[in-house]
Design a protein around this motif. Structure first.
Motif, mmCIF file in Angstrom:
data_model
loop_
_atom_site.group_PDB
_atom_site.id
_atom_site.type_symbol
_atom_site.label_atom_id
_atom_site.label_comp_id
_atom_site.label_asym_id
_atom_site.label_seq_id
_atom_site.Cartn_x
_atom_site.Cartn_y
_atom_site.Cartn_z
ATOM 1 N N THR A 23 1.589 5.027 0.783
ATOM 2 C CA THR A 23 1.096 6.198 1.636
ATOM 3 C C THR A 23 0.999 7.552 0.866
ATOM 4 N N GLU A 61 -3.297 -2.484 5.181
ATOM 5 C CA GLU A 61 -2.421 -3.093 4.474
ATOM 6 C C GLU A 61 -2.921 -4.423 3.851
ATOM 7 N N GLY A 111 -1.554 13.786 6.234
ATOM 8 C CA GLY A 111 -2.288 13.508 5.019
ATOM 9 C C GLY A 111 -3.048 14.928 4.665
ATOM 10 N N MET A 113 0.857 -0.980 -0.081
ATOM 11 C CA MET A 113 0.135 0.050 0.064
ATOM 12 C C MET A 113 1.078 1.131 -0.254
ATOM 13 N N LYS A 116 1.335 11.073 0.951
ATOM 14 C CA LYS A 116 1.830 12.061 1.771
ATOM 15 C C LYS A 116 1.193 13.393 1.542
ATOM 16 N N MET A 175 -3.691 2.447 -2.065
ATOM 17 C CA MET A 175 -2.995 3.891 -1.642
ATOM 18 C C MET A 175 -4.140 4.428 -0.366
ATOM 19 N N ALA A 176 -3.293 5.140 0.420
ATOM 20 C CA ALA A 176 -4.085 5.704 1.604
ATOM 21 C C ALA A 176 -3.407 6.824 2.185
ATOM 22 N N THR A 177 -4.277 8.002 2.611
ATOM 23 C CA THR A 177 -3.571 8.995 3.218
ATOM 24 C C THR A 177 -3.331 8.821 4.846
ATOM 25 N N PRO A 178 -2.497 9.257 5.409
ATOM 26 C CA PRO A 178 -1.964 9.189 6.849
ATOM 27 C C PRO A 178 -2.752 10.267 7.574
ATOM 28 N N PHE A 188 -6.060 3.051 9.779
ATOM 29 C CA PHE A 188 -4.810 3.179 8.690
ATOM 30 C C PHE A 188 -4.034 1.739 8.659
ATOM 31 N N GLU A 189 -3.698 1.304 9.838
ATOM 32 C CA GLU A 189 -2.846 0.088 9.926
ATOM 33 C C GLU A 189 -3.486 -0.968 9.359
#
Ligand code: NDP
Length: 280
Positions: free
Chosen positions: A3, A246, A258, A1, A5, A251-254, A242-243
């Motif tokens: 991130t 995976e 983010g 995945m 940013k 894709m993902a924003t933290p 978020f964790e």
């Protein structure tokens, strides 16, 4: 995945801002931040925005009023700032204290200075798909994250969790403008999990700490987390766990790091756009 940013998106927006600034002469555009009272959230947002403006080479001035200011007094002060030719754009921190009629302020603000899209004129433009106004910065920040990372929007199934006028609704309209097939979810949505799992682009703007985990995320989905919450340990977190993403999301924003980091960059972009419009 991967991130996604916020800092990288913000850096790209900074380049765009500097390009526009390069075409302008005279003093840098000025942002007026209006704060009523001492709410920690407001102060923290004000600090972040002030830092970002400085970093982008833009002027900023905070106008701070006591929490018990009367409606009449505040409106008089607001109008002075609204009419000040040295003020290019305005960010008013909300919600305002109850004694002040926020609707009246939304109607008063000069749409050309309304950088966060609160005036009826700018809201109508967002809903009409007219890009000549200013959309709320957070909603637009989500679009910047998608665009700067070259994530295809057209034809995709996008789900927005949240229907506030600040984030959910305008975001849904911006996605629609880019030809996504948009579903808006809220507290009365019956099949939230299934609906979210069907999304190719899932945007969380519910304001509920880690409410969306991997069970809400379809394989390969792009997950954009707008939420800013505090978890049970007092740590900042988003609406998404978020964790757990995976192996599910592509894709993902933290949170932090983010969308929040992009919101003030969009504010800066709106400021120079307001300046460019005024001087063209
Ligand atoms: P609001 O509380 O105004 O709206 C929340 C929305 O989410 C509502 O429409 C609500 O539905 C919906 N919702 C809440 N709980 C659930 C649930 N369990 N299931 C489905 N829908 C739900 O919040 P905002 O829109 O102002 O903010 C949303 C989040 O974004 C917050 O965490 C906020 O801190 C953050 N934020 C982040 C910014 C940034 O720069 N990154 C800027 C602004 C906000 P209903 O309408 O039915 O009540």
């Amino acid at each position: 995945m991967v991130t996604l940013k916020g800092a990288e998106v913000s850096a790209k927006i900074k380049e765009e801002v500097q390009e526009i600034l390069g075409t302008l002469s005279g003093e840098a555009p000025k942002l007026a931040i209006i704060r009523v009272g001492e709410r920690p959230d407001d102060i923290s947002y004000e600090k972040g925005a002030t830092k970002k403006m400085g970093n982008f080479g833009l002027r900023v001035q905070s106008y701070v009023f006591p929490a018990d200011i009367s409606d009449t007094q505040f409106k008089a002060e607001f109008q002075k700032i609204n009419e000040d030719p040295d003020v290019t754009g305005i960010l008013m921190l909300r919600p305002l204290p109850k004694q002040i009629c926020e609707k009246d302020i939304e109607n008063m603000i000069d749409p050309e200075k309304d950088l966060d899209g609160i005036s009826p004129v700018n809201i109508a433009k967002v809903f009409a798909g007219d890009r000549s106004g200013f959309a709320p910065c957070t909603a637009e920040a989500v679009m910047e994250v998608l665009k700067q990372n070259e994530i295809e929007i057209s034809g995709k199934r996008a789900v927005v969790v949240g229907r506030s006028m600040v984030v959910g609704r305008p975001l849904a309209m911006l996605l629609l403008k880019e030809n996504a097939t948009v579903t808006i979810c809220h507290t009365r949505t019956k099949d939230l999990k299934e609906t979210c799992r069907n999304a190719e682009i899932l945007c969380a703007a519910a304001g509920k700490a880690k409410m969306l985990d991997s069970e809400y995320v379809g394989d390969g989905a792009v997950v954009i987390d707008v939420g800013i919450n505090v978890d049970e340990n007092g740590k900042l977190c988003g609406d998404v766990d978020f964790e757990s993403l995976e192996g599910h999301a592509s894709m993902a924003t933290p949170v932090p790091g983010g969308v929040g980091a992009v919101t003030t960059a969009v504010l800066a972009k709106h400021l120079v756009q307001a300046w460019a419009k005024r001087n063209n």
